[in-house]
Design a protein around this motif. Sequence first.
Motif, PDB file in Angstrom:
ATOM      1  N   GLU A 135     -48.580 -48.324  36.807  1.00 13.48           N
ATOM      2  CA  GLU A 135     -49.820 -48.031  36.053  1.00 13.48           C
ATOM      3  C   GLU A 135     -51.132 -47.695  37.175  1.00 13.48           C
ATOM      4  OE1 GLU A 135     -48.235 -51.101  33.030  1.00 13.48           O
ATOM      5  OE2 GLU A 135     -48.630 -51.416  35.200  1.00 13.48           O
ATOM      6  N   GLN A 184     -56.073 -41.012  30.492  1.00 14.08           N
ATOM      7  CA  GLN A 184     -56.505 -42.146  30.493  1.00 14.08           C
ATOM      8  C   GLN A 184     -56.394 -42.977  29.052  1.00 14.08           C
ATOM      9  OE1 GLN A 184     -56.928 -43.592  33.287  1.00 14.08           O
ATOM     10  NE2 GLN A 184     -58.376 -43.161  34.754  1.00 14.08           N
ATOM     11  N   VAL A 242     -50.917 -44.206  38.125  1.00 12.44           N
ATOM     12  CA  VAL A 242     -51.299 -43.329  36.910  1.00 12.44           C
ATOM     13  C   VAL A 242     -52.958 -43.439  36.970  1.00 12.44           C
ATOM     14  CG1 VAL A 242     -51.430 -42.985  34.575  1.00 12.44           C
ATOM     15  CG2 VAL A 242     -49.206 -43.398  35.698  1.00 12.44           C
ATOM     16  N   PHE A 243     -53.408 -44.452  37.041  1.00 14.62           N
ATOM     17  CA  PHE A 243     -54.819 -44.780  36.987  1.00 14.62           C
ATOM     18  C   PHE A 243     -55.608 -43.902  38.171  1.00 14.62           C
ATOM     19  CE2 PHE A 243     -58.724 -46.650  35.908  1.00 14.62           C
ATOM     20  CZ  PHE A 243     -59.292 -46.931  37.063  1.00 14.62           C
ATOM     21  N   ALA A 300     -52.843 -43.944  28.710  1.00 19.07           N
ATOM     22  CA  ALA A 300     -52.648 -45.295  29.609  1.00 19.07           C
ATOM     23  C   ALA A 300     -53.131 -46.445  28.734  1.00 19.07           C
ATOM     24  CB  ALA A 300     -53.333 -45.250  30.885  1.00 19.07           C
ATOM     25  N   VAL A 356     -52.483 -54.298  38.542  1.00 16.02           N
ATOM     26  CA  VAL A 356     -52.513 -53.748  37.066  1.00 16.02           C
ATOM     27  C   VAL A 356     -53.951 -53.376  36.879  1.00 16.02           C
ATOM     28  CG1 VAL A 356     -52.278 -53.795  34.614  1.00 16.02           C
ATOM     29  CG2 VAL A 356     -50.802 -54.912  36.172  1.00 16.02           C
TER      30      VAL A 356
END
Lengths: 106, 188, 653
Positions: B2, B43, B5-6, B46, A7
């Motif tokens: 995640e 971002q 996406v990052f 997120a 993460v």
Amino acid sequence: MMLAAIVPTTTYYLILAAVLFGIGATGLLVRRNPLVMFMCVELMLNAVNLTFVAFATRFGNIDGQTAVFFVMVVAAAEVVVGLGIIISILRRRPGATADDLAELRG
Amino acid sequence: MELLVFVLASAMVLGGAVGVIVNRNPVHAALSLVLTLFGVAVQFVALEAHFLAAVEVIVYAGAIVVLFLFVIMLLGVDKAENLEIEPFPIQRWLAAIVGLGVTGMLIASIVRGRKILAEGEPLPASGDDNIRALARNLFSDHVFAFEFTSVLLIVAVAGTVLLTRKTPASEKAAEAAAEAARSSKAKS
Amino acid sequence: MLDVIWLIPAFPLAGFLTILLFGRRLGDPVAGFLAAGAVLGSFVVSVGAYFDLLSLDEHDREHIETLFSWVPVSSLQVDMAFLADPLSLTMCLFVTGIAFLIHLFAIGYMHGDPKFSKFFLYLNLFVLSMTLLILGENLLVTFLGWEGVGTCSYFLISFWHHKDSAATAGKKAFVTNRIGDWGFMLAMFIGFEAVGSVSYGALNGAAEGGALSQNTATAIAALLFVGAVGKSAQFPLYLWLPDAMEGPTPVSALIHAATMVTAGVFLMTRMNPMLAAAAPEVSTVIAYVGAFTALFAATIAVAQTDIKKVLAYSTVSQLGYMFLAVGSGAFVAAIFHMVTHAFFKALMFLGSGSVIHGMHHEQDMRKMGALRKFMPITAFTFLIGWLAIAGVPPFAGFWSKDEILLFALVKSPVLYVIGLITAVLTAFYMTRQIIMVFFGEAKWTSHANAEEAAEGDEAHASTAHGEFKPHESPGIMLVPLVVLAGLSAVGGIIQLPSFGFIPDNWQHKLESWLHPVVEAGEAHITESGAYDNKELLALLAIACALIGIGVAVAIYAKHLAKPVEPEILADGWKYDSTVSAFMGGPGRKAFDAVAWFDKTVVDGAVNGVGKLVSGGAGELRKTQTGNVRNYAGIVGVGVVALLVWFVIGRGVL
């Protein structure tokens, strides 16, 4: 996959913002066109916004986001005034770059 | 998820940033800037700052960059500048020092402090959604600053109108400048 | 009168200021009489102060009159104060008295000179400086007078400054004196450092009381002697005195015979406790320098042809005698000889001035002769002076010289022998001078005409082709001669030795008068073998004088033998030319090197600092490009530096 388990922590966002800031700073020093220099300033401002929001999320403190709000407002006002200045200078001297505005040389 | 996406958003951000500083044509640079701003907005989402993401797109990408493009078109500075030449040799060195130095130092301190970042406890969530919490904070703790920003905006607008007024003197000067530009073009 | 002792310098000061403002209007001869009157006033006050002092008890004869605080600078407190004690009043009496007589003489001598008033201006300034020197209560007031007499000497020697030789002689005197002054100043500094004061009371008191270490006293005494060597023209700094004869004759008489040159002897006598506290080698050196100078100058005088140069070298020689006395511990004898020397040397200088005046400014003795027929009074007085200096009793010079020789024998037989030989030579060259000038055949007829015509002297043009006759001088010039002759004749009375035939209360008057001042340094010779035989020694001295006179008469009057006047003696043993060659050659190179150092290194350093600053500024100016991007870059570098400091320096990393 193992990758999916990672993460992105706050650190990732902070590093991203740092790199963005560095790119903006370098661009500011390298480009001569005043408008492109201004865009590099916007890059740096965005990097700062990203940092603020990252910290706001990490610590659950909404103050960070309020700060970003104000940064954006001020950035807007600053762009307005800055572009006004650029317009009034470039009207006199069309095609001038940042290097040509050197009246204060010693 | 995640992470994906990052990574995608980071690619947009950094790609756009590099594009801004590398593109010779200022219009292309402005478009790269839009890409960066989009990336930053993603971002923000997120990071659960939904309102800010929206504001980012609407104000930054929608208004500020458009303003940039207006000025570029108005003044006709869309000619590409030659990035090969650099009148001041020292400038490239300064840029290198600043760029690498700032980035390096910031990353170093971030990396060093990552354990501390990981340890602390976050504040308890307020329970409101993002926009409500933001509004509550803005209009109670920071209402004074909020009012000042409205003043700031008015001053900025008034100031800019004043700055860019066309007076008879500046009209004449603009005429003369245009004349000179035309004659030099005719000679060459 | 003791309270107003400050009048002694004040009268000549008033004279100086008056002539300064009104001299040209007063003119010839009023300015001269005014100046002479001022000096007469000083003399009268001196006499009054003398009687006042005499009325005091023997051990209380010291009066200090403080006028004002001159230098009040924290630890250095110097007053403008005058000290009236037997020594200073003795000096004042004969200085002001002789100065007065010389002023009278000068009124006649300088008559017709276009700068008449200026001459008396300088003369009064000189008397002022000399009295300050003598009366000073501390070394600084004395030094003020010391420098003042040096300056006046310079002014007066180069009085006829349009003559190159006179101007050069003035400069030479001043510069040579300066070398001596350096010694004086160092002595003052050391004295102040050791005792915290420069007054005579403090310094001499410390020396007598044993508060000074022998090394300090030796240093002070030796350095003061260096000053005295310069001022009193001893070897090696005597070479300005013969050249100083370029000045008018009254100047030579006053300054270079009677007063200024005695300042060195006065200083050593004033500081006699310091000499006593110093190492005995200092006194020995002083005695030998004095004796050597006396002999050296006497040998040179034998071969001189200028009437004034003979007297100049004679002065150097007699000053040597005075220093011989000082070195042998005979301070009373030194002062005694100073006084008698002042009488007869001033007399002879004035007499030679009268001769020069009568011979229409001819100074070469070879062109004189048989002048006693034309200038009887001048000749008569001059002869008295001659007898005094040759040491023939009962004239003054015999008594003083004899006393010095006595003390010299007690100190060392070598010094005594040198003194005797010098006495013989003194008698010899003075007799030679007398014969060449006043006796023999007249040698002036052929040349004087040619010289006068060559100089285009209008006043004597008539006599150039006709009869040239020397004439006697006017009365005003003769009166001082007569007075001084009388003093030279009977002056010995102030210090008669204890010969059997002299009544007791006539003996040693000067010694008892000066006793409290010199008791620290005076040598005691009453027990020595020389003292027991002093009558014999006196007869020996008389014999030497007669030998000298006899030989001179034989050579110059009777022509029994050829005159021996080797050229090297006439050139002064080539000392002067050696010094000039050295200063002009290697000395000059050394001075040029020092000047180069000053210009290149010192000035270069100062200018270099300026250039450095200006150059640095020029380089720094290059950072102001006026270009925004550069400024932004530098700001960025600053930010990086700050970050580096925080991250690495403060240990965030």
